[in-house]
Design an enzyme around this catalytic site. Structure first.
Site, PDB file in Angstrom:
ATOM      1  N   GLU A  30     108.003 137.595 -10.466  1.00  0.00           N
ATOM      2  CA  GLU A  30     109.515 138.336 -10.268  1.00  0.00           C
ATOM      3  C   GLU A  30     110.357 137.265 -10.789  1.00  0.00           C
ATOM      4  O   GLU A  30     110.150 136.067 -11.456  1.00  0.00           O
ATOM      5  CB  GLU A  30     109.692 138.368  -8.654  1.00  0.00           C
ATOM      6  CG  GLU A  30     108.761 139.439  -8.057  1.00  0.00           C
ATOM      7  CD  GLU A  30     109.015 139.725  -6.524  1.00  0.00           C
ATOM      8  OE1 GLU A  30     109.953 139.064  -5.994  1.00  0.00           O
ATOM      9  OE2 GLU A  30     108.217 140.643  -6.069  1.00  0.00           O
TER      10      GLU A  30
ATOM     11  N   HIS B 247     120.841 142.553  -4.583  1.00  0.00           N
ATOM     12  CA  HIS B 247     119.918 142.853  -5.214  1.00  0.00           C
ATOM     13  C   HIS B 247     120.140 143.548  -6.522  1.00  0.00           C
ATOM     14  O   HIS B 247     121.095 144.374  -6.511  1.00  0.00           O
ATOM     15  CB  HIS B 247     118.497 143.679  -4.439  1.00  0.00           C
ATOM     16  CG  HIS B 247     117.236 143.461  -5.006  1.00  0.00           C
ATOM     17  ND1 HIS B 247     117.245 144.431  -6.134  1.00  0.00           N
ATOM     18  CD2 HIS B 247     116.060 143.235  -4.618  1.00  0.00           C
ATOM     19  CE1 HIS B 247     115.945 144.264  -6.416  1.00  0.00           C
ATOM     20  NE2 HIS B 247     115.208 143.293  -5.467  1.00  0.00           N
TER      21      HIS B 247
ATOM     22  N   ARG C 236     118.209 136.506  -9.474  1.00  0.00           N
ATOM     23  CA  ARG C 236     118.796 137.665  -9.248  1.00  0.00           C
ATOM     24  C   ARG C 236     120.474 137.501  -9.192  1.00  0.00           C
ATOM     25  O   ARG C 236     121.081 138.260  -9.561  1.00  0.00           O
ATOM     26  CB  ARG C 236     118.862 137.641  -7.728  1.00  0.00           C
ATOM     27  CG  ARG C 236     117.315 138.506  -7.464  1.00  0.00           C
ATOM     28  CD  ARG C 236     117.009 138.558  -5.926  1.00  0.00           C
ATOM     29  NE  ARG C 236     115.749 139.092  -5.962  1.00  0.00           N
ATOM     30  CZ  ARG C 236     114.975 139.562  -4.758  1.00  0.00           C
ATOM     31  NH1 ARG C 236     115.414 139.241  -3.846  1.00  0.00           N
ATOM     32  NH2 ARG C 236     113.739 139.916  -4.828  1.00  0.00           N
TER      33      ARG C 236
ATOM     34  N   HIS D 275     121.959 142.569  -0.331  1.00  0.00           N
ATOM     35  CA  HIS D 275     120.382 142.506   0.048  1.00  0.00           C
ATOM     36  C   HIS D 275     119.979 141.382   0.912  1.00  0.00           C
ATOM     37  O   HIS D 275     119.269 141.596   1.877  1.00  0.00           O
ATOM     38  CB  HIS D 275     119.633 142.464  -1.444  1.00  0.00           C
ATOM     39  CG  HIS D 275     118.189 142.436  -1.231  1.00  0.00           C
ATOM     40  ND1 HIS D 275     117.448 143.404  -0.493  1.00  0.00           N
ATOM     41  CD2 HIS D 275     117.088 141.431  -1.566  1.00  0.00           C
ATOM     42  CE1 HIS D 275     116.090 143.152  -0.885  1.00  0.00           C
ATOM     43  NE2 HIS D 275     115.972 141.694  -1.058  1.00  0.00           N
TER      44      HIS D 275
ATOM     45  N   ARG E 281     118.659 132.562  -3.395  1.00  0.00           N
ATOM     46  CA  ARG E 281     117.189 132.670  -2.969  1.00  0.00           C
ATOM     47  C   ARG E 281     116.263 133.328  -3.919  1.00  0.00           C
ATOM     48  O   ARG E 281     116.584 134.185  -4.806  1.00  0.00           O
ATOM     49  CB  ARG E 281     116.979 133.570  -1.632  1.00  0.00           C
ATOM     50  CG  ARG E 281     115.583 133.825  -1.219  1.00  0.00           C
ATOM     51  CD  ARG E 281     115.524 134.892  -0.177  1.00  0.00           C
ATOM     52  NE  ARG E 281     115.753 136.114  -0.536  1.00  0.00           N
ATOM     53  CZ  ARG E 281     115.046 137.284  -0.949  1.00  0.00           C
ATOM     54  NH1 ARG E 281     113.752 136.964  -1.162  1.00  0.00           N
ATOM     55  NH2 ARG E 281     115.370 138.426  -0.797  1.00  0.00           N
TER      56      ARG E 281
END
Length: 532
Positions: free
Chosen positions: A116, A244, A291, A352, A387
């Site tokens: 990811e 997100h 992100r 998110h 994060r």
């Protein structure tokens, strides 16, 4: 009144992992888990991507995972915490596998690893695209096999009990604030009950419902953070709200359906409304950048083109592999007329994850004695300003274990505080107009979405603070005069969380990670956490 040795607020991965460990260590002690709705309705249940963990030391390393986490956190991670989580993670994952969690494997029997955004290697273990749901299932099954665990559903925690409820003045500078338990609203009896506890763990999840568009379920109302703030505990880094990048664009649907980052890890490409691949303009890592970068890039493209979404292009991907890995996403898209083999998926950012929260030490202990926090509601120092994808479930497991270890060292020296008074509801009346609550909630979501979103300015933050002040005054007046309800408590908690997000954002005179203020577009040399 009830008395329990260990009280757990929340039934997600953090709370359930902790409760199982305590139960196994102390079969003669009482453990109560409280959740405000169904036992499985948690943020954990909606986690799609998986768990980032190093289990292939030939192709990966702890050092690489640590470095990826530090880069993503943009200078605000606690390096010691990062090392703890990454190195202790494999043991915690093995535990939940022993408790019955199934992760996907390749034909050779090895874990199927995904990659990811922000990760330098393939290290995300998963169960299809419903990893959180599988973990929740396995943990709940294990919980129900433990006779000394009582799981209470449909019970809303109103407030933490501290010296304040004994008549003492408690302020931020009070050195010895202690938690004696909680007041809860029993949704079946409509009565406020008192639960005394020796040790209390807050595992109350996130606060995405403070925004109009969020991937979080409706229960994510920041209850734990708001309760600790009211109890004069320490909160930090609330300005870092992770949006997100790829929630399925469906106006009016709440919560927004998440399109996991693993789709981009498997080759999905972001394109603007004209079908142009745009990520090369923003980051060399393209669609697999962290992100914060991807969300800002999408926000920029939407503003440039004047549209409300971009596209995620999966048409070039192996359709059989897509259906095998992402069956839930495939079926969701199909249900609204999108054939991922022929059509691009419309996506837009949605609130998110909260990277800040209740400040804890390396053992999960808050600034309030006998009170621990774990999972998304906590700020352990792992995430910093942003994060890293799929680090959240790992953090919850590692810190649930650490909270357990520290609590076991203290439990036998703690006694119940018998002098806690019952809840006093004298002078309150039944609320006559629910619109006073529902309209305030709409206003709050609009304020936060319009003024405190992906991109911020000083003027927007000032406006948000002024409007939140009015909402706060009105809601506190309503709280003092009417009987307590879950809707009123959640509104009250969300206003508090909104205030903390805006206040943290106003204090941060720079742009870092998830906080981007066009009035301060650069990072400061002095890196610090904002503690409220």
């Amino acid at each position: 009144m009830q008395q329990v040795d260990f009280l757990v607020i929340g039934s997600g991965i953090a709370g359930l992992t902790y409760a199982l460990k305590v139960s196994q260590q102390y079969p003669d002690k009482t453990i109560t888990i409280i959740t405000k709705t169904r036992e499985d309705e948690t943020n954990t249940k909606y986690a799609q991507g998986g768990v980032a963990v190093v289990n292939d030391l030939e192709n990966d390393s702890f050092e690489k995972h640590i470095e990826d986490t530090l880069i993503s956190g943009d200078g605000l991670c606690n390096p010691h915490t990062v090392e703890i989580v990454v190195r202790e993670g494999p043991d915690r994952v093995n535990e939940i596998i022993e408790w019955g969690t199934n992760f996907d494997k390749n034909p050779d029997g090895e874990f199927s690893l995904g990659r990811e955004g922000g990760h330098s290697e393939f290290r995300v273990i998963h169960h299809k695209d419903v990893t959180g749901k599988e973990i929740e299932r396995a943990l709940l099954a294990a919980i129900h096999r433990r006779p000394n665990i009582r799981l209470v559903t449909h019970c809303f925690v109103v407030d933490l009990i501290t010296q304040h409820h004994l008549g003492y003045l408690v302020t931020k500078s009070t050195p010895d604030i202690a938690c004696y338990g909680v007041y809860v609203l029993n949704l079946e009896t409509k009565q406020i009950e008192k639960i005394l506890s020796k040790i209390t763990l807050l595992a109350t999840g996130g606060n995405g419902q403070v925004y109009r568009s969020t991937t979080n379920p409706i229960i994510a109302t920041g209850d734990g953070v708001a309760m600790v703030y009211r109890a004069k505990g320490r909160i930090e880094n609330m300005e870092f709200i992770q949006f997100h990048p790829t929630a399925l664009y469906q106006p009016g649907e709440s919560p927004s359906f998440l399109i996991t980052e693993a789709v981009r890890g498997d080759g999905g490409i972001l394109r603007n409304i004209h079908g142009e691949d745009f990520m090369h303009k923003y980051d060399a890592r393209l669609s697999l950048a962290p992100r914060d970068i991807v969300a800002r890039a999408i926000d920029s493209e939407m503003k440039i083109t004047g549209t409300e979404h971009v596209y995620l292009d999966c048409r070039h991907m192996d359709i059989d592999k897509f259906i095998h890995h992402f069956p839930n996403i495939y079926e969701k898209c199909k249900s609204i007329g999108i054939d991922v083999q022929k059509d691009m998926i419309p996506v837009s950012p949605a609130a998110h994850y909260s990277c800040g929260g209740i400040k804890t030490n390396e053992w999960g202990l808050t600034s309030i004695s006998n009170l621990y926090a774990c999972g998304e509601c906590a700020s352990t120092g792992l995430h910093g300003a942003n994060r890293l994808a799929s680090n959240s479930l790992l953090e919850a497991m590692v810190f649930a274990h650490r909270c357990f270890l520290d609590a076991t060292r203290k439990i036998d020296s703690i006694t119940f505080e018998e002098s806690v008074p019952d809840w006093d509801a004298r002078g309150t009346t039944v609320p006559r107009e629910m619109i006073l609550i529902t309209q305030s909630l709409k206003e709050l979501k609009q304020i936060m979405s319009d003024y405190v979103g992906i991109v911020r300015t000083n003027v927007r933050l000032q406006r948000a603070l002024r409007r939140l002040d009015i909402l706060h005054e009105e809601t506190e007046d309503l709280y003092e005069k009417t009987e307590v309800s879950p809707q009123l408590c959640e509104l009250r908690n969300l206003i508090t969380v909104g205030y903390l997000i805006v206040k943290g954002a106003a204090f941060r005179k720079e742009s870092r990670g998830l906080h981007y203020n066009t009035d301060y577009p650069y990072k400061c040399e002095l890196v610090q956490n904002i503690v409220l």
